[in-house]
Motif scaffolding. Sequence first.
Motif, PDB file in Angstrom:
ATOM      1  N   ILE A 196       0.857  -1.198   0.000  1.00 16.39           N
ATOM      2  CA  ILE A 196       0.000   0.000   0.000  1.00 16.39           C
ATOM      3  C   ILE A 196       0.888   1.241   0.000  1.00 16.39           C
ATOM      4  N   HIS A 197       0.626   2.129  -0.963  1.00 18.07           N
ATOM      5  CA  HIS A 197       1.362   3.396  -1.055  1.00 18.07           C
ATOM      6  C   HIS A 197       0.341   4.536  -1.016  1.00 18.07           C
ATOM      7  N   ASN A 198       0.367   5.299   0.069  1.00 15.76           N
ATOM      8  CA  ASN A 198      -0.597   6.376   0.240  1.00 15.76           C
ATOM      9  C   ASN A 198      -0.067   7.645  -0.435  1.00 15.76           C
ATOM     10  N   LEU A 199      -0.600   7.945  -1.607  1.00  9.24           N
ATOM     11  CA  LEU A 199      -0.211   9.143  -2.356  1.00  9.24           C
ATOM     12  C   LEU A 199      -1.123  10.318  -2.056  1.00  9.24           C
ATOM     13  N   ASN A 200      -2.065  10.103  -1.127  1.00  5.61           N
ATOM     14  CA  ASN A 200      -3.004  11.159  -0.755  1.00  5.61           C
ATOM     15  C   ASN A 200      -2.353  12.076   0.295  1.00  5.61           C
ATOM     16  N   ILE A 201      -2.920  13.263   0.442  1.00 10.25           N
ATOM     17  CA  ILE A 201      -2.382  14.205   1.436  1.00 10.25           C
ATOM     18  C   ILE A 201      -2.889  13.883   2.837  1.00 10.25           C
ATOM     19  N   PHE A 202      -3.901  13.013   2.911  1.00  9.54           N
ATOM     20  CA  PHE A 202      -4.466  12.624   4.204  1.00  9.54           C
ATOM     21  C   PHE A 202      -4.048  11.193   4.542  1.00  9.54           C
ATOM     22  N   SER A 203      -4.044  10.891   5.822  1.00 15.38           N
ATOM     23  CA  SER A 203      -3.745   9.523   6.252  1.00 15.38           C
ATOM     24  C   SER A 203      -4.949   8.619   5.988  1.00 15.38           C
ATOM     25  N   VAL A 204      -4.682   7.331   5.905  1.00 17.53           N
ATOM     26  CA  VAL A 204      -5.713   6.330   5.620  1.00 17.53           C
ATOM     27  C   VAL A 204      -5.708   5.290   6.739  1.00 17.53           C
ATOM     28  N   ASN A 205      -6.894   4.954   7.260  1.00 18.29           N
ATOM     29  CA  ASN A 205      -7.035   3.907   8.272  1.00 18.29           C
ATOM     30  C   ASN A 205      -7.671   2.674   7.625  1.00 18.29           C
ATOM     31  N   LEU A 206      -6.994   1.523   7.757  1.00 23.20           N
ATOM     32  CA  LEU A 206      -7.450   0.297   7.102  1.00 23.20           C
ATOM     33  C   LEU A 206      -7.514  -0.854   8.095  1.00 23.20           C
ATOM     34  N   ASN A 207      -8.311  -1.858   7.729  1.00 25.83           N
ATOM     35  CA  ASN A 207      -8.359  -3.126   8.463  1.00 25.83           C
ATOM     36  C   ASN A 207      -8.175  -4.256   7.454  1.00 25.83           C
ATOM     37  N   LEU A 208      -7.199  -5.104   7.724  1.00 25.63           N
ATOM     38  CA  LEU A 208      -7.001  -6.302   6.905  1.00 25.63           C
ATOM     39  C   LEU A 208      -7.914  -7.406   7.436  1.00 25.63           C
ATOM     40  N   PHE A 209      -8.630  -8.092   6.548  1.00 23.64           N
ATOM     41  CA  PHE A 209      -9.575  -9.110   7.010  1.00 23.64           C
ATOM     42  C   PHE A 209      -9.544 -10.338   6.112  1.00 23.64           C
ATOM     43  N   GLY A 210     -10.009 -11.450   6.661  1.00 25.70           N
ATOM     44  CA  GLY A 210     -10.228 -12.681   5.924  1.00 25.70           C
ATOM     45  C   GLY A 210     -11.533 -13.297   6.388  1.00 25.70           C
ATOM     46  N   LYS A 211     -12.281 -13.891   5.457  1.00 25.68           N
ATOM     47  CA  LYS A 211     -13.621 -14.394   5.773  1.00 25.68           C
ATOM     48  C   LYS A 211     -13.860 -15.733   5.102  1.00 25.68           C
ATOM     49  N   ILE A 212     -14.567 -16.589   5.802  1.00 28.97           N
ATOM     50  CA  ILE A 212     -15.077 -17.837   5.243  1.00 28.97           C
ATOM     51  C   ILE A 212     -16.571 -17.862   5.516  1.00 28.97           C
ATOM     52  N   GLN A 213     -17.352 -18.037   4.471  1.00 28.99           N
ATOM     53  CA  GLN A 213     -18.809 -18.062   4.632  1.00 28.99           C
ATOM     54  C   GLN A 213     -19.351 -19.326   3.990  1.00 28.99           C
ATOM     55  N   GLU A 214     -20.131 -20.074   4.768  1.00 26.24           N
ATOM     56  CA  GLU A 214     -20.642 -21.346   4.278  1.00 26.24           C
ATOM     57  C   GLU A 214     -22.098 -21.519   4.652  1.00 26.24           C
ATOM     58  N   LYS A 215     -22.835 -22.063   3.722  1.00 24.33           N
ATOM     59  CA  LYS A 215     -24.233 -22.404   3.970  1.00 24.33           C
ATOM     60  C   LYS A 215     -24.314 -23.899   4.227  1.00 24.33           C
ATOM     61  N   PHE A 216     -24.956 -24.281   5.348  1.00 27.24           N
ATOM     62  CA  PHE A 216     -25.048 -25.688   5.698  1.00 27.24           C
ATOM     63  C   PHE A 216     -26.487 -26.154   5.658  1.00 27.24           C
ATOM     64  N   LEU A 217     -26.625 -27.457   5.695  1.00 28.55           N
ATOM     65  CA  LEU A 217     -27.934 -28.108   5.581  1.00 28.55           C
ATOM     66  C   LEU A 217     -28.393 -28.556   6.952  1.00 28.55           C
ATOM     67  N   ILE A 218     -29.648 -28.294   7.292  1.00 28.89           N
ATOM     68  CA  ILE A 218     -30.213 -28.722   8.573  1.00 28.89           C
ATOM     69  C   ILE A 218     -31.278 -29.778   8.308  1.00 28.89           C
TER      70      ILE A 218
END
Length: 541
Positions: free
Chosen positions: A170-192
Motif C-alpha cells: 500500500i502506497h498512500n499518495l493522498n495528502i491525508f492519512s488512511v485507516n485500514l483493516n485487513l480481514f479474511g472471511k469464510i462463509q458457508e451455507k449448511f444443511l439442517i
Amino acid sequence: MCLKRIFLIFLCLLLIIFSWKQWNISIKNFNFKSVKVSHNLIESSLKNDSQINNVHVKTDVMNVIINLSNGNIKEIKLLQYQEHLNSFKKFILFNKQKTSIYKIQEGLLSNESLKFIDKNYAINFKHYKLANDQKILRVPVEFVSKNGVQYIKNFIFKRGSYDIQIEYYIHNLNIFSVNLNLFGKIQEKFLIQKKKNIFHISSNTNHLSNISYYSDNNKYNKFSFDDIYRGRNIKIFSHDGWIGSSQKYFIISWIMNPKNQNMMHAYYLHDNQVVIEYHTLDISIFSGQKKILRSILWAGPKIQHKMSLINSSLGLSIDYGFLWFLSRPCFLFLNILHNITGNWGISIIIITFIMRFLMYPLTKFQYLTIAKIKSLQPQINTLKEKFKNDTVRLNQFVLKLYKDENIHPLGGFLPVLIQMPIFLSLYSMLVNSIELRHSPFLFWIYDLSDRDPFYILPIIMGITTFYIQKTSPPDLVKNDSRTQNIMNLVPIFLSFIFLWFPSGLVLYYLVGNIVTIIQQIIIYKEFQNIKKNKKNNTILK
C-alpha cells in the motif's frame, strides 16, 4: 477375575469410547469492539462472479481461480487428491454453486466507511503456471483508488505447499492519512435436517463440519456448526493464531500475522449460513507512507509436517482426540516406516508387531497372573467353605494365599488399563490420517481409509477373536454358561461393528489378534511348564 470377563470389560470400554465424541467445547468470549464486514459484500461478489474476469493459477499441487472483479480466490482444486476413489475428477475444496454458498474473501476495509475496497484489479496475464525449476510463483494484481492510494495485492504460491500468502503493498499518495483493516472471511451455507427434535447439521458443499481456532489465551478449541446455529458466537482477540473451517481430512484456515492485533469472530448469519472471519484492528498509513500487510490462507489437506512449517499450532486441527500426545509420535513413527516400505498397510502391520512386542511383558504378566489365580481356585473354594460365615478371615487367608504365590489381585486387569491408551491413540491416528486416504494395500484393499469392500478383514478378525477365546486352556477357565454365551456373541458383535470401520484400522486389530494368538500359545505353554516343574519338585521332596 477371569480372562474372558476382563476381555469383555475391555471391549465394552473400547466400544463406548469409540462411539462417544465430545463436541461441546466451552468457549470464552471477549468483549472487544468488532469491525464486522458488510454482508452486502457477498451479494455483490456473487454478482461479480457472473462476469468472465478470472485469472487461472496452476502449481504442482493446486489449481486456483482468482476473480479480478474483487480480487478474491474463487476456486481451489487439489491436484493430488481425487474427489472419489478411481475418479478422474480432482478434489475441489470450494467453488461457486448455484444451490449453496461456500466462499472465502480477503481484503481491506476502509475504516472510515466500513466499506470493502473491491474495485476491479488490473493484471498483466490471465494464466500463471509454476515452472519445473521454479519454487515460488507470484501473482500480482493492482488498482489505484480515487483518493490516490495505490494497492498491489500479491498472491504467493510455493512448490509442494498448500498455503497461499497474500501481501498488500500500500502506497498512500493522498495528502491525508488512511485507516485500514485487513480481514479474511469464510462463509458457508449448511444443511439442517430435523429428526426426533434433534438437529443434524452437515455441509451442503464439501462436508466442512466444524470450526476450530487457536489464540494466545484460549489455545486450541473446536466446535460444530450446530453450536453456532444455536447461538454460540466467538469473539476472540489474539496476536498469533488461526481460525478456519475443517472436515476430517481438509481444512481452510486464515493464519494471522502476529505483528498485528487481530480479532477472530464466528457467528450465525441467516438462512443457515455461518461466518468465520478475522480482521486486524486499525492500521494507519500516513500521507506518502508505504506499508506491507500480510496474511496466510491454508487451503488443503491436514498434512502434519507441512502445516507445522506455516504455524506450529495448525497441526492441532488434526483430530487425534484427548490422547493426541500419544497419537502424534505414533504417526511420526508410522511415517518413518512408510518411507522405508512405501506401503501404508505394510507399515501398519509392522507398527502393530512392534507395539505388541514392546507391550509383551505387560501381556505376559497379565496372562500369568490370571492363570495363577485360576490355578488357586480350588484352594479358594475350600477357604470359602471353611470361612463362609467370616468374610474378614476369608479375605485375610485369600490375600495371604496370593502373597505366598507372589500374585497381585489386580495384576490381571492393571496391564489392560495401561495398554488401553496405546490402543486408543493408534485408533485415533489411523482414523484421522489423510495419508491413508485412497492409499492401497494389497489385492482387494484399494483404500485404507474406507471400509473393506468385501468385508473379508472384519470377518477374519471376528474368527480370530473367537479363536482367542477358545484357545484358553480349559483348566484356566471357569465353566460359567451365562458368561460363555455372552462371550460367544462378542466376535459376532465385533465383526458387525467393524464392517464399517476403515480397512486400515481393521487391519491393525486383525494383526493384533494374530500376535495375541501367538503370545497366548507361548505364555500358556510356559505356564504349563512351570506347573509341571513345580509338581515334579513337590514329588521329589
